[in-house]
Design an enzyme around this catalytic site. Structure first.
Site, mmCIF file in Angstrom:
data_model
loop_
_atom_site.group_PDB
_atom_site.id
_atom_site.type_symbol
_atom_site.label_atom_id
_atom_site.label_comp_id
_atom_site.label_asym_id
_atom_site.label_seq_id
_atom_site.Cartn_x
_atom_site.Cartn_y
_atom_site.Cartn_z
ATOM 1 C CB VAL A 41 12.136 -15.996 -41.216
ATOM 2 C CG1 VAL A 41 10.963 -15.325 -41.915
ATOM 3 C CG2 VAL A 41 13.222 -16.352 -42.219
ATOM 4 C CB SER A 88 -15.630 -31.511 -9.871
ATOM 5 O OG SER A 88 -16.771 -31.753 -9.084
ATOM 6 C CG LEU A 89 -15.057 -34.740 -14.790
ATOM 7 C CD1 LEU A 89 -14.007 -35.326 -15.725
ATOM 8 C CD2 LEU A 89 -16.418 -34.723 -15.469
ATOM 9 C CD GLU A 120 -11.046 -35.345 -24.122
ATOM 10 O OE1 GLU A 120 -10.432 -34.268 -24.068
ATOM 11 O OE2 GLU A 120 -12.282 -35.426 -24.020
ATOM 12 C CE LYS A 122 -8.959 -35.862 -13.156
ATOM 13 N NZ LYS A 122 -7.883 -35.079 -12.495
ATOM 14 C CE1 TYR A 232 -11.882 -29.487 -19.685
ATOM 15 C CE2 TYR A 232 -9.516 -29.784 -19.492
ATOM 16 C CZ TYR A 232 -10.711 -29.349 -18.966
ATOM 17 O OH TYR A 232 -10.736 -28.762 -17.725
ATOM 18 C CE LYS A 323 -7.338 -38.562 -10.143
ATOM 19 N NZ LYS A 323 -7.760 -37.796 -8.958
ATOM 20 C CB CYS A 417 -28.936 -41.920 16.631
ATOM 21 S SG CYS A 417 -27.894 -40.455 16.475
ATOM 22 C CB CYS A 420 -30.609 -38.380 19.550
ATOM 23 S SG CYS A 420 -31.112 -39.367 18.116
ATOM 24 C CB CYS A 440 -30.416 -36.042 16.074
ATOM 25 S SG CYS A 440 -28.791 -36.808 16.347
#
Length: 680
Positions: A41, A88-89, A120, A122, A232, A323, A417, A420, A440
Site C-alpha cells: 500500500v 562539547s561535554l 541518555e 551516548k 536529544y 565514558k 622553571c 628560564c 620565559c
C-alpha cells in the site's frame, strides 16, 4: 496518464493527503518501529504522489517524501554558522568523577538541595544540527567546530527517522534540534562487506563510517547506507512564555511528539545514586544494543537550573558524559619530565616505552599535576597501565607497585622553571604549578605558536620549529614583533632561503586581515577558546567595548559565565597586555567587527547600550535586537550603570525595577522606532 493542465482543488487536496499519509507511515515504520501500513500500500501511494508531482511540478514541497533523495550530486558543501553553538561535554570516567561533578555545580548553585537528572546513552556517531521553519526542515548541518559546520541538508533528508515536517498542528516559527546520526551495526557490517567485495578499504568503526557517509556529495549513496538518528536537544527561541517545557525530560517527550526518534533507554533519575545505578547497568548491557555506544550523557533535568549554571570555558556545567573504560595496556616509565605551556602551566609527562593502544603507538602520557603524581606515587622504572582518556589523550591509570624495581626514588616537581630558571608558584586555588615569568622562552614560544595556529591568525609556514628559532636567536620577543620581521632578518635562520622568507613575511602580512574573533582567540586569554572568542566578538564588536566591559556584563553573554568573564577582565587590566593591543593596532591588526558595506540604515545608536524586557506589541525580541544592532547599538541581557536605554514591553520583570532605581531611560516600542528614525 492525464495531460498536464490546471491544478484543481481536488488534485491539490489529494497531493496533500498523500504526503500526510506517507509521512505518518514513515514515522510509524522508522521512528516507532510499529508499522500499520502494508508495504504494498505504501508503494502504491508513493507512486501515486510521484505521478502527481511529475505532471504538476508546482505540487512538490520540500517536505514531500519523494524529495528525500536528491537527483544530482552536490559539487561541494558550504560552511554555515550555527544559530546556537554546539558545545562539547566534559568527560567523567567513573562514579567518583560523577560525584565530583555534582560537587562542582552545587558550588555554583548552593541553594539547590536536590536535583533530578536525565540519563541518555551516548551514541557513537556524528552530531547534527537541524533547523525547522514553520515546521519544515530547511537546514541540516554537521557539528564542525561547534560554531561553523557544513550544510548537508540533502543528505540529512535521506535519514528516514528525521522528519522533513514536524508532526505538530501549529509548529513554532523556528525550531532547532540537535542529535546524533549513526549507523546501526547491521548497516555497518553490510557496508564493510560491500567495500571488501569491491576491493575498497574497510571502515574502522561505525562512527567513522557515519561521518564519512554524511559527507558524501551524492545523496543517493547516503540513502543506500541507511543512517539512523536519535534527537536529544530542543531549542525553541520564539516560543510563547509559559508554553515551553521547563525540563530536559519533557523536551525529549516533545521531540518524540514532533516525530523524532528519541532513545528509548532514556531515564529520569531522582538523584545521583540512581544515575550511578543506570551507568553501572549499561556498562555491560550496552553490548546487546543494535548500535554502538561509548558512555552515558547525564544532564540536570531542570532547564531553569541549566540556565542558572551556564558554561565553563568549553563545557556546560549542567551536563557531563560518563565514558566507559577505554582500551588499556601495560608499559614502562622510562623517564618523567615536564612541559611548560603557553600560559606558564608546568605539566609533568611520563616518557614511556612505546606501546600499541587503540590503533596508535603511545610513547608519552600526561601526569596532569603534582597532586596526580603524589596520588599515583609514580616513579621512573615503574610498570604502569596506560589508556586513552576519551580515546584521544594517553594517560597513566595506575602503577603496578608489585613490579617496581628495587631502587627507586619519588619524583619531585621542579621548584624552578626548566626553561628560564625562575621560581615557579602554585596558586592556592589551582592544582597547576606555573611559571609566572612573562619573558620565559617557553611561554613566548607557546604564545607565538598559538597566535599562528589555524583557528587563530592562521600564519602558513610559522610552525613550532621556526618559532623555536625565532625565540632562541632573539629575533622575536613578543607576538607584535612578528610584524617587524623582514626577509633580510629571516635569512640568518637555518634552512631559510629567500623564497621561504618572502612567503613567510607575506603570510604574516596577510594575517592582518583576519577578523576580530580570530585575533581575540589568538591573544591566548586563559579560558577563551575559539568558540568563546567568536561569542564574545559577536557581543563586543570592538576591543574597546570588551576591555571596558564589567565582569557581570561579560558573564551575561550566553555560553560565557563568571570564570571566563573574570579571566577576560583581568587580562585587559594588565598593563603589558594593553600595551600589546596598542602595538598590534599600530601594525594594522583587526580589533573590531567590520560591518558589511551593504548594511542598511543609519548608525544613530552607535555607542548606546540597550536592554529589552517584557513582550513588545509587534516586534519579536530578536527583531528589536537586530534593528538596534543595525543602527550601531549594543544589546545586553543585564541592567548596569552603563545601560543607556531599557526597552519595555508587557509583563516587564525585575529589570524594570532596577532600571528605575538607576535612573535609566525607558522606551516603549513606539519610542524605540522613533529613535531609530532620527538623524545621526
Amino acid at each position: 496518464m492525464e495531460t498536464v493542465g490546471q491544478i484543481t482543488p481536488e488534485i491539490g487536496q489529494r497531493a496533500m493527503e498523500l504526503r500526510q499519509l506517507l509521512q505518518r507511515a514513515g514515522y510509524e515504520y522508522y521512528v516507532l518501529d510499529a508499522p500499520t501500513m502494508p508495504d504494498a500500500v505504501y508503494d502504491q501511494l508513493y507512486r501515486e504522489l510521484q505521478d502527481l508531482e511529475t505532471r504538476y511540478p508546482e505540487l512538490i514541497t520540500p517536505d514531500s517524501p519523494t524529495q528525500r533523495v536528491g537527483d544530482r550530486p552536490a559539487s561541494q558543501f558550504s560552511s554555515v554558522r550555527h544559530n546556537i553553538p554546539l558545545y562539547s561535554l566534559e568527560n567523567a570516567f567513573g562514579n567518583e568523577d560523577l560525584a565530583k561533578w555534582q560537587e562542582r555545580w552545587r558550588r555554583v548553585a548552593p541553594e539547590v538541595e536536590a536535583a533530578a537528572y536525565v540519563c541518555e546513552l551516548k551514541i557513537d556517531g556524528s552530531a547534527l544540527a537541524l533547523t525547522y521553519e514553520q515546521g519544515v526542515l530547511v537546514r541540516g548541518a554537521t557539528r564542525g567546530d561547534g560554531v561553523m559546520g557544513e550544510e548537508i541538508t540533502q543528505n540529512v533528508k535521506t535519514i528516514r527517522s528525521i522528519p522533513t515536517r514536524l508532526q505538530l498542528e501549529n509548529p513554532p516559527p523556528l525550531v532547532e534540534v540537535r542529535g546524533e546520526a549513526f549507523l546501526p551495526l547491521t548497516s555497518f557490517e553490510q557496508i564493510n562487506r560491500e567495500r571488501e567485495q569491491a576491493g575498497e578499504p574497510l571502515f574502522a568503526n561505525p562512527r567513522n563510517a557515519a561521518a564519512g557517509t554524511l559527507r558524501q556529495l551524492d545523496s543517493r549513496i547516503v540513502a543506500r547506507r541507511k543512517l539512523d538518528f536519535f534527537a536529544y536537544t530542543l531549542h525553541i527561541p520564539e516560543g510563547e512564555p509559559g508554553s515551553l517545557p521547563r525540563t530536559q525530560y519533557d523536551n525529549l517527550e516533545l521531540l518524540q511528539a514532533m516525530g523524532f526518534r528519541v532513545n528509548p533507554e532514556r531515564q529520569l533519575c531522582a538523584d545521583l545514586a540512581a544515575v550511578q545505578a543506570y551507568c553501572d547497568r549499561w556498562a555491560t548491557a550496552r553490548t546487546q544494543l543494535p548500535y554502538m555506544t561509548d558512555g552515558v550523557v547525564v544532564k540536570l533535568n531542570s532547564l531553569d537550573l541549566q540556565e542558572r549554571l551556564g558554561f565553563t570555558q568549553k563545557f556546560p556545567r549542567w551536563a557531563i558524559a560518563l565514558k566507559y573504560p577505554a582500551e588499556e595496556a601495560p608499559t614502562i616509565v622510562e623517564k618523567i619530565g615536564v612541559n611548560v605551556g603557553r600560559t606558564g602551566a608546568i605539566t609533568p609527562v611520563a616518557e614511556l616505552k612505546p606501546v600499541q593502544l587503540a590503533g596508535t603507538t603511545v610513547s608519552r602520557a600526561t601526569l596532569h599535576n603534582r597532586d596526580r603524581i603524589a596520588e599515583l606515587d609514580i616513579r621512573q622504572g615503574d610498570t604502569v597501565i596506560v589508556r586513552k582518556a576519551g580515546e584521544i589523550i594517553p594517560e597513566v591509570v595506575r602503577v603496578l607497585y608489585e613490579l617496581r624495581p628495587a631502587v627507586t626514588e619519588p619524583y619531585q616537581m621542579p621548584t624552578c622553571c626548566p626553561e628560564c630558571g625562575q621560581p615557579v608558584v602554585k596558586p592556592e586555588d589551582e592544582a597547576v604549578t606555573r611559571c609566572i615569568n612573562a619573558s620565559c622562552p617557553a611561554i613566548l614560544r607557546g604564545a607565538l605558536t598559538h597566535w599562528a595556529s589555524r583557528d587563530a591568525l592562521d600564519i602558513n609556514g610559522l610552525g613550532e620549529k621556526l618559532v623555536l628559532q625565532l625565540v632562541d636567536t632573539g629575533l622575536v620577543h613578543s607576538v607584535a614583533e612578528l610584524y617587524d620581521l623582514s626577509v633580510d632578518r629571516l635569512l640568518h635562520l637555518e634552512r631559510m632561503g629567500k623564497k621561504s622568507a618572502e612567503k613567510l613575511v607575506a603570510a604574516i602580512g596577510q594575517s592582518k586581515s583576519q577578523p576580530w574573533a580570530r585575533v581575540l582567540y589568538g591573544l591566548g586569554i586563559r579560558h577563551v577558546g575559539s568558540v568563546n572568542a567568536q561569542t564574545l566578538s559577536d557581543r563586543f564588536t570592538t576591543v574597546e567595548q570588551l576591555a571596558q566591559a564589567e565582569v557581570a556584563e561579560i558573564a551575561s553573554v550566553y555560553g560565557i559565565g563568571q570564570e571566563i568573564a573574570q579571566s577576560v577582565s583581568q587580562w585587559f587590566q594588565t598593563p603589558a597586555n594593553r600595551e600589546l593591543i596598542q602595538r598590534l593596532q599600530l601594525v594594522g591588526l583587526q580589533f573590531e567587527t567590520v560591518a558589511s558595506p551593504t548594511t542598511p540604515g543609519n548608525r544613530v545608536l552607535t555607542g548606546k547600550t540597550f536592554v529589552i524586557t517584557g513582550t513588545l506589541p509587534t516586534l519579536k525580541r530578536e527583531e528589536a535586537k537586530a534593528l538596534i544592532q543595525q543602527a550601531g547599538g549594543k544589546v545586553t541581557d543585564s541592567i548596569s550603570k552603563k545601560t543607556d536605554y531599557l526597552v519595555v514591553g508587557e509583563e516587564a520583570g525585575s529589570k524594570l525595577e532596577k532600571a528605575q532605581a538607576l535612573g535609566i531611560t525607558q522606551l516603549s516600542e513606539v519610542a524605540l522606532l522613533e529613535l531609530l528614525q532620527t538623524e545621526p
